[in-house]
Enzyme design. Structure first.
Site, short mmCIF file in Angstrom:
data_model
loop_
_atom_site.label_atom_id
_atom_site.label_comp_id
_atom_site.label_asym_id
_atom_site.label_seq_id
_atom_site.Cartn_x
_atom_site.Cartn_y
_atom_site.Cartn_z
N GLU A 209 0.87 -1.18 0.00
CA GLU A 209 0.00 0.00 0.00
C GLU A 209 0.91 1.22 0.00
OE1 GLU A 209 -3.09 -0.07 -0.45
OE2 GLU A 209 -3.53 -2.19 -0.10
N CYS A 243 -2.07 9.24 2.68
CA CYS A 243 -1.68 8.67 1.39
C CYS A 243 -2.70 8.95 0.30
CB CYS A 243 -1.43 7.17 1.52
SG CYS A 243 -2.87 6.22 2.05
#
Length: 456
Positions: A209, A243
């Site tokens: 990720e 993110c």
């Protein structure tokens, strides 16, 4: 105990089948939820210590999603574990086909510093639900959360089942030298490459990720008030250290001025007109990242914001104009409270803009046109995103979350987390009551029958 012993004892526990039954998995998920409930105040305090997160932000972004994920897993775990029946072709007459969900074994979960509690526990939910053991490595950049997490896990679980190993980069490297059965990593692309390289030595499957330059597009038919409020919240929450936060704005040239005016007002409403004096405003994690971000303030010119507090590692929510793709701020993911703005004239130009950076983790598009929303969804490659919102797709446990290309591989959340930590094992259960002759190469008739069956 050293790392070798911890992994070996977890492997022994897994091989003895102590993590496999539905009852055990459900009980461990319940213990995980009770652990969070019992330590809520301490979690919020640790997040305040490391990142100056407010109680509201800490609870909303680090804890609530976890409750939703655990509740979903507890409710549907039996269904997830039940073997899936699949169709069987005529050639296998008399047989039945199934997919069994098999845990990988000993897993490694490496977490980041930006959401240091949430992004450690969220993948752990999937690991537990799928029947694995887990070694957790939290970020050393958030020491208060790391220490609290280690204590919480130690007090709640057998270390032969779940344990936390604290330490710096050397500890991470030592862990990556070990043979795990699955590795789940959340963090930067640079470290993600290292994780993948190390995993390849043991042919260990990974989920990465990562991140990237996630665009936020505001078209001329967008509801500007709503868009401004949602963009301000999604970009500047956690001081932009998210993110999936909008990394840069692409605003239609006809609405640039009114939108930026509304964005400035929304930002002041949410984070105050003097955010550096706002005790509820999140700080930058450390001096190195503060200096990296501060250097970007020299690019283009500042539309609003731009002030910094070096002592407290804090930077105002800032919007930059007159930015080009050659500017340093556009070379990589910003990961801070700085939002560059570019404009576009035609929607088809947007794809060319976005293609100047690797495939992003997220994309956000504001428009009242369903037709244009469909064009964006079908013509641009990105991990996931929202129409007329930002970030919130991340909070939906029914949607898989993950990147594409350089922004990551694999996904999780909800059932997808269970599937990520499970090997999909195909099983054909054949009958012994019949045995079709044509499957054996004993006559020309067999070949004719097979050709006829498969050419239909």
């Amino acid at each position: 105990m050293n790392i070798d012993q911890i992994i070996e004892q977890q492997r022994t526990m897994f091989s003895e089948g102590k993590t496999l039954t539905y009852t055990i998995r459900k009980h461990q998920l319940q213990k995980l939820k009770q652990m969070i409930v019992r330590n809520e105040k301490q979690i919020i305090h640790a997040l305040k210590t490391d990142l100056n997160k407010s109680e509201y932000e800490a609870f909303m972004t680090e804890i609530t999603f976890l409750y939703a994920e655990i509740n979903e897993a507890l409710k549907l775990l039996w269904d997830w574990m039940t073997p899936e029946k699949r169709k069987t072709p005529l050639l296998h007459q008399g047989a039945k086909s199934f997919i069994y969900k098999e845990p990988y074994g000993v897993t490694l979960i490496i977490g980041p510093w930006n959401y240091p509690f949430h992004l450690m526990i969220a993948p752990l939910i999937g690991a537990i639900a799928a029947g694995n053991t887990a070694v957790l490595k939290p970020s050393e950049y958030t020491p208060a959360v790391s220490k609290l997490l280690a204590n919480m896990i130690h007090d709640t679980f057998d270390q032969n089942y779940i344990t936390v190993i604290e330490g710096d980069e050397k500890v991470s490297q030592a862990l990556l030298e070990q043979k795990f059965d699955y590795i789940f990593f959340t963090g930067s692309k640079a470290v993600g490459k290292v994780v993948m390289e190390k995993a390849s030595r043991h042919l260990t499957p990974v989920t990465l990720e990562l991140g990237g330059k996630s665009p936020c597009i505001v078209d001329k038919d967008a509801r500007l008030d709503m868009a401004a409020k949602r963009v301000a919240w999604g970009k500047f929450i956690n001081a932009g250290q998210t993110c999936v936060s909008p990394d840069y704005l692409l605003v239609h040239e006809q609405v640039k001025e009114p939108f930026l005016a509304k964005l400035e007002q929304a930002t002041k409403t949410l984070f105050s007109s003097k955010p550096l004096q706002n005790d509820q405003y999140t700080k930058i994690v450390n001096e190195r990242h503060f200096k990296r971000l501060s250097a970007f303030l020299q690019d283009g010119h500042i539309r609003f914001g731009g002030k910094t507090d070096e002592l407290h590692h804090s930077i105002e929510p800032t919007v930059l104009e007159d930015i080009t793709w050659d500017d340093p701020v556009m070379q990589d993911e910003i990961f801070g409270p700085i939002l560059p703005v570019r404009t576009f004239r035609h929607l088809t130009d947007v794809k060319g803009e976005i293609d100047k950076a690797p495939k992003p983790l997220a994309l956000y598009y504001f428009s009242e046109s369903g037709k244009k929303q469909e064009w964006i969804a079908k013509n641009i490659s990105y991990g996931g995103g929202c129409m007329n919102d930002v970030v919130m797709h991340l909070a939906n446990p029914y949607l898989p979350f993950g990147g594409v290309g350089p922004s990551g591989m694999g996904s999780y959340h909800g059932k997808t987390s269970f599937d990520t930590f499970s090997h999909q094992k195909s099983i054909l259960k054949q009958t012994t009551k019949i045995d079709l002759a044509f499957r054996y190469p004993n006559s020309k008739l067999s070949l004719k029958m097979i050709k006829k069956m498969f050419k239909k």
